[in-house]
Design a protein around this motif. Structure first.
Motif, PDB file in Angstrom:
ATOM      1  N   SER A  87       0.704  -1.078  -0.254  1.00 22.88           N
ATOM      2  CA  SER A  87      -0.243   0.032  -0.016  1.00 22.88           C
ATOM      3  C   SER A  87       1.097   1.176  -0.203  1.00 22.88           C
ATOM      4  O   SER A  87       1.666   1.414   0.921  1.00 22.88           O
ATOM      5  N   ALA A  88       0.792   2.309  -1.101  1.00 23.03           N
ATOM      6  CA  ALA A  88       1.885   2.881  -1.203  1.00 23.03           C
ATOM      7  C   ALA A  88       1.293   4.215  -1.656  1.00 23.03           C
ATOM      8  O   ALA A  88       0.461   4.268  -2.645  1.00 23.03           O
ATOM      9  N   HIS A  89       1.753   5.394  -1.180  1.00 22.05           N
ATOM     10  CA  HIS A  89       1.570   6.724  -1.703  1.00 22.05           C
ATOM     11  C   HIS A  89       2.757   7.054  -2.227  1.00 22.05           C
ATOM     12  O   HIS A  89       4.039   7.099  -1.914  1.00 22.05           O
ATOM     13  N   TYR A  90       2.733   7.433  -3.578  1.00 18.92           N
ATOM     14  CA  TYR A  90       3.783   8.069  -4.407  1.00 18.92           C
ATOM     15  C   TYR A  90       4.157   9.391  -3.960  1.00 18.92           C
ATOM     16  O   TYR A  90       3.155  10.183  -4.303  1.00 18.92           O
ATOM     17  N   ARG A  91       5.385   9.727  -3.908  1.00 17.95           N
ATOM     18  CA  ARG A  91       5.801  10.983  -3.433  1.00 17.95           C
ATOM     19  C   ARG A  91       6.566  11.868  -4.318  1.00 17.95           C
ATOM     20  O   ARG A  91       6.406  13.040  -4.703  1.00 17.95           O
ATOM     21  N   SER A  92       7.476  11.026  -5.373  1.00 12.43           N
ATOM     22  CA  SER A  92       8.249  11.843  -6.123  1.00 12.43           C
ATOM     23  C   SER A  92       8.244  11.016  -7.519  1.00 12.43           C
ATOM     24  O   SER A  92       8.439   9.519  -7.089  1.00 12.43           O
ATOM     25  N   VAL A 130      10.293   9.004 -10.737  1.00 13.62           N
ATOM     26  CA  VAL A 130      11.573   8.543 -10.913  1.00 13.62           C
ATOM     27  C   VAL A 130      12.063   8.530 -12.539  1.00 13.62           C
ATOM     28  O   VAL A 130      10.776   8.172 -13.145  1.00 13.62           O
ATOM     29  N   PHE A 131      12.858   8.862 -12.911  1.00 13.42           N
ATOM     30  CA  PHE A 131      13.320   9.122 -14.419  1.00 13.42           C
ATOM     31  C   PHE A 131      14.238   7.927 -14.754  1.00 13.42           C
ATOM     32  O   PHE A 131      15.016   7.688 -13.988  1.00 13.42           O
ATOM     33  N   GLU A 132      14.412   7.809 -16.225  1.00 10.44           N
ATOM     34  CA  GLU A 132      15.106   6.587 -16.700  1.00 10.44           C
ATOM     35  C   GLU A 132      16.742   7.093 -16.191  1.00 10.44           C
ATOM     36  O   GLU A 132      17.024   8.153 -16.480  1.00 10.44           O
ATOM     37  N   GLY A 133      17.218   6.127 -15.685  1.00 14.17           N
ATOM     38  CA  GLY A 133      18.677   6.502 -15.196  1.00 14.17           C
ATOM     39  C   GLY A 133      18.866   6.582 -13.763  1.00 14.17           C
ATOM     40  O   GLY A 133      20.066   6.364 -13.402  1.00 14.17           O
ATOM     41  N   GLU A 134      17.857   6.892 -13.201  1.00 15.22           N
ATOM     42  CA  GLU A 134      18.155   7.203 -11.717  1.00 15.22           C
ATOM     43  C   GLU A 134      18.158   6.061 -10.939  1.00 15.22           C
ATOM     44  O   GLU A 134      17.305   4.993 -11.323  1.00 15.22           O
ATOM     45  N   GLU A 135      18.989   5.858  -9.701  1.00 14.14           N
ATOM     46  CA  GLU A 135      18.928   4.826  -8.826  1.00 14.14           C
ATOM     47  C   GLU A 135      17.994   5.030  -7.754  1.00 14.14           C
ATOM     48  O   GLU A 135      17.748   6.134  -7.045  1.00 14.14           O
ATOM     49  N   VAL A 136      17.288   4.035  -7.346  1.00 11.97           N
ATOM     50  CA  VAL A 136      16.748   3.913  -6.117  1.00 11.97           C
ATOM     51  C   VAL A 136      16.473   2.638  -5.329  1.00 11.97           C
ATOM     52  O   VAL A 136      17.156   1.609  -5.729  1.00 11.97           O
ATOM     53  N   ARG A 137      16.357   2.707  -3.881  1.00 11.88           N
ATOM     54  CA  ARG A 137      16.211   1.738  -3.141  1.00 11.88           C
ATOM     55  C   ARG A 137      15.097   1.708  -2.215  1.00 11.88           C
ATOM     56  O   ARG A 137      14.797   2.543  -1.751  1.00 11.88           O
ATOM     57  N   ALA A 138      14.932   0.221  -1.965  1.00 11.21           N
ATOM     58  CA  ALA A 138      13.723   0.118  -1.094  1.00 11.21           C
ATOM     59  C   ALA A 138      14.224  -0.477   0.143  1.00 11.21           C
ATOM     60  O   ALA A 138      15.301  -1.129   0.523  1.00 11.21           O
ATOM     61  N   SER A 139      13.250  -0.070   1.266  1.00 10.66           N
ATOM     62  CA  SER A 139      13.532  -0.685   2.452  1.00 10.66           C
ATOM     63  C   SER A 139      12.157  -0.759   3.208  1.00 10.66           C
ATOM     64  O   SER A 139      10.994  -0.321   2.850  1.00 10.66           O
ATOM     65  N   VAL A 140      12.439  -1.854   4.106  1.00 10.46           N
ATOM     66  CA  VAL A 140      10.991  -2.378   4.552  1.00 10.46           C
ATOM     67  C   VAL A 140      11.421  -2.453   6.347  1.00 10.46           C
ATOM     68  O   VAL A 140      12.458  -3.091   6.792  1.00 10.46           O
ATOM     69  N   LEU A 141      10.669  -1.812   7.145  1.00  5.22           N
ATOM     70  CA  LEU A 141      11.014  -1.933   8.618  1.00  5.22           C
ATOM     71  C   LEU A 141       9.782  -2.884   9.231  1.00  5.22           C
ATOM     72  O   LEU A 141       8.478  -2.127   9.267  1.00  5.22           O
ATOM     73  N   PRO A 142       9.996  -3.838   9.641  1.00 11.42           N
ATOM     74  CA  PRO A 142       8.861  -4.770  10.282  1.00 11.42           C
ATOM     75  C   PRO A 142       8.632  -4.056  11.497  1.00 11.42           C
ATOM     76  O   PRO A 142       9.094  -3.395  12.391  1.00 11.42           O
ATOM     77  N   ASN A 143       7.005  -4.164  11.736  1.00 12.36           N
ATOM     78  CA  ASN A 143       6.373  -3.574  12.941  1.00 12.36           C
ATOM     79  C   ASN A 143       5.456  -4.524  13.156  1.00 12.36           C
ATOM     80  O   ASN A 143       4.223  -4.427  13.189  1.00 12.36           O
ATOM     81  N   GLY A 144       5.994  -5.789  13.865  1.00 11.14           N
ATOM     82  CA  GLY A 144       4.871  -6.963  14.357  1.00 11.14           C
ATOM     83  C   GLY A 144       5.115  -7.923  13.296  1.00 11.14           C
ATOM     84  O   GLY A 144       5.935  -7.952  12.428  1.00 11.14           O
ATOM     85  N   ARG A 172       9.484   2.208   2.284  1.00 17.76           N
ATOM     86  CA  ARG A 172       9.945   3.378   1.726  1.00 17.76           C
ATOM     87  C   ARG A 172      10.943   3.376   0.761  1.00 17.76           C
ATOM     88  O   ARG A 172      11.518   2.051   0.631  1.00 17.76           O
ATOM     89  N   MET A 173      10.950   4.189  -0.193  1.00 19.44           N
ATOM     90  CA  MET A 173      11.884   3.928  -1.371  1.00 19.44           C
ATOM     91  C   MET A 173      12.261   5.353  -1.677  1.00 19.44           C
ATOM     92  O   MET A 173      11.742   6.595  -1.421  1.00 19.44           O
ATOM     93  N   GLU A 174      13.725   5.473  -1.788  1.00 21.58           N
ATOM     94  CA  GLU A 174      14.278   6.694  -1.658  1.00 21.58           C
ATOM     95  C   GLU A 174      15.414   6.753  -3.045  1.00 21.58           C
ATOM     96  O   GLU A 174      15.680   5.570  -3.534  1.00 21.58           O
ATOM     97  N   LYS A 175      15.718   8.107  -3.437  1.00 21.60           N
ATOM     98  CA  LYS A 175      16.812   8.103  -4.417  1.00 21.60           C
ATOM     99  C   LYS A 175      18.062   8.354  -3.629  1.00 21.60           C
ATOM    100  O   LYS A 175      18.279   8.376  -2.414  1.00 21.60           O
ATOM    101  N   ARG A 176      19.183   8.353  -4.514  1.00 24.28           N
ATOM    102  CA  ARG A 176      20.382   8.441  -4.214  1.00 24.28           C
ATOM    103  C   ARG A 176      20.778   9.847  -3.283  1.00 24.28           C
ATOM    104  O   ARG A 176      21.534   9.766  -2.449  1.00 24.28           O
ATOM    105  N   ASP A 177      19.902  10.812  -3.621  1.00 25.21           N
ATOM    106  CA  ASP A 177      19.988  12.053  -2.983  1.00 25.21           C
ATOM    107  C   ASP A 177      19.076  12.061  -1.704  1.00 25.21           C
ATOM    108  O   ASP A 177      18.853  13.161  -1.046  1.00 25.21           O
ATOM    109  N   GLY A 178      18.511  10.963  -1.464  1.00 19.95           N
ATOM    110  CA  GLY A 178      17.415  11.117  -0.402  1.00 19.95           C
ATOM    111  C   GLY A 178      16.241  11.442  -0.579  1.00 19.95           C
ATOM    112  O   GLY A 178      15.215  11.443   0.184  1.00 19.95           O
ATOM    113  N   THR A 179      15.891  12.098  -1.855  1.00 23.48           N
ATOM    114  CA  THR A 179      14.364  12.020  -2.041  1.00 23.48           C
ATOM    115  C   THR A 179      13.557  10.898  -1.900  1.00 23.48           C
ATOM    116  O   THR A 179      13.785   9.715  -2.451  1.00 23.48           O
TER     117      THR A 179
END
Length: 310
Positions: free
Chosen positions: A83-88, A90-104, A111-118
């Motif tokens: 279940s996701a709210h898209y915030r920014s 992403v364009f061809e060539g940009e790198e992104v990274r996914a993270s998952v923080l368990p809560n139960g 969360r997904m972010e770009k190299r610059d933290g976006t």
């Protein structure tokens, strides 16, 4: 059993799982609807103030699959929910990274972010019917009402389509909205898996549930350009099988707005043929850009500003 994913995963001091940096590929540059190109076309996107054609939001779901699988195993393919709210964009060539923080045991923040933290997207992942409420269930309670609609003037809550047959074979063309096949996608997907010989990847469940959207359209005015702003895919009785026959229907469940957009929230339900219990659902907020509708100002004046005062 062969491992589902070979993706490298890191765990930080807070217990969050992080996937590798990836550069997802643009596969919707040839997408069209209502006789025009979409936000994924470079020229169209630039006219609307974007840097270029955006990569479709659910493309990013694939980077969360190995992380969710690491938490919940095969249950993720059967009864996972993202279940996701898209915030920014992403364009061809940009790198992104996914993270998952368990809560139960059955719930996690994503969360997904770009190299610059976006921040690219935020939300939740979960398994099973008893997990806490999803990010979009919570978000829908806070929606700004759609005041003085123009593009969505003729759309009403509760509008629903009839049942439509759908399937996804490996080489099956998925239409103008998705000008590629499952086989095409699997050659470019960020996280490959041997399971995808039989199971439809989560990002392609989005395609399966949305590729027939123009067959029984809701009466939105156009032409205009829209983008995915929020999206939730929930598996109830999965996995979704490659080549299997299914049926779906679609319903308008919310209308909302902002200064630049008019949003239609549609829930799609997937069934076995003739079945009465959904095996998967998708909640999708398509935000139509007011600036992309050529007669927006004139239509608004005609509908509201020139109306006689009571």
């Amino acid at each position: 059993m062969t491992a589902a994913f070979a993706t490298s995963i890191e765990r930080d001091a807070q217990g969050a799982l992080w996937g590798p940096w990836r550069a997802p590929r643009q596969m919707l540059d040839a997408q069209s609807y209502d006789g025009h190109a979409s936000i994924h076309d470079d020229d169209t996107a630039r006219k609307l103030g974007f840097r270029g054609g955006t990569i479709e939001g659910p493309t990013h779901f694939s980077q969360f699959d190995p992380l969710a699988y690491a938490l919940w195993g095969e249950a993720w393919f059967a009864m996972g929910c993202i279940s996701a709210h898209y915030r920014s964009p992403v364009f061809e060539g940009e790198e992104v990274r996914a993270s998952v923080l368990p809560n139960g045991a059955d719930f996690a923040q994503i969360r997904m972010e770009k190299r610059d933290g976006t921040e690219v997207l935020t939300g939740t992942a979960a398994i099973g019917p008893d997990a806490p409420e999803s990010a979009l269930t919570a978000r829908m309670r806070t929606l700004a009402p759609l005041a003085q609609p123009v593009i969505l003037k003729d759309v009403q809550l509760g509008m629903r389509t009839g049942r439509m047959p759908v399937s996804m074979a490996p080489d099956q063309p998925m239409g103008d909205l998705y000008p590629f096949s499952l086989a095409d996608k699997l050659r470019r997907i960020t996280e490959s898996s041997p399971r995808y010989a039989d199971i439809v990847p989560l990002e392609m469940v989005s395609v399966l549930l949305n590729h027939v959207a123009r067959e029984q359209p809701f009466p939105a005015r156009g032409p205009c350009v829209g983008l995915f702003a929020d999206q939730e895919i929930r598996l109830i009785d999965g996995p979704i099988r490659v080549g299997a026959p299914y049926e779906l229907d679609r319903e308008v469940v919310a209308l909302s707005g902002s200064r630049k957009t008019e949003s239609m929230w549609v829930r799609t339900r997937l069934f076995h043929p003739g079945g009465d219990r959904p095996i998967a659902t998708m909640l999708l907020n398509t935000a139509s850009l007011k600036a992309s509708y050529a007669s927006y100002a004139a239509d608004h004046e005609s509908l509201y500003e020139s109306a006689p005062h009571a």
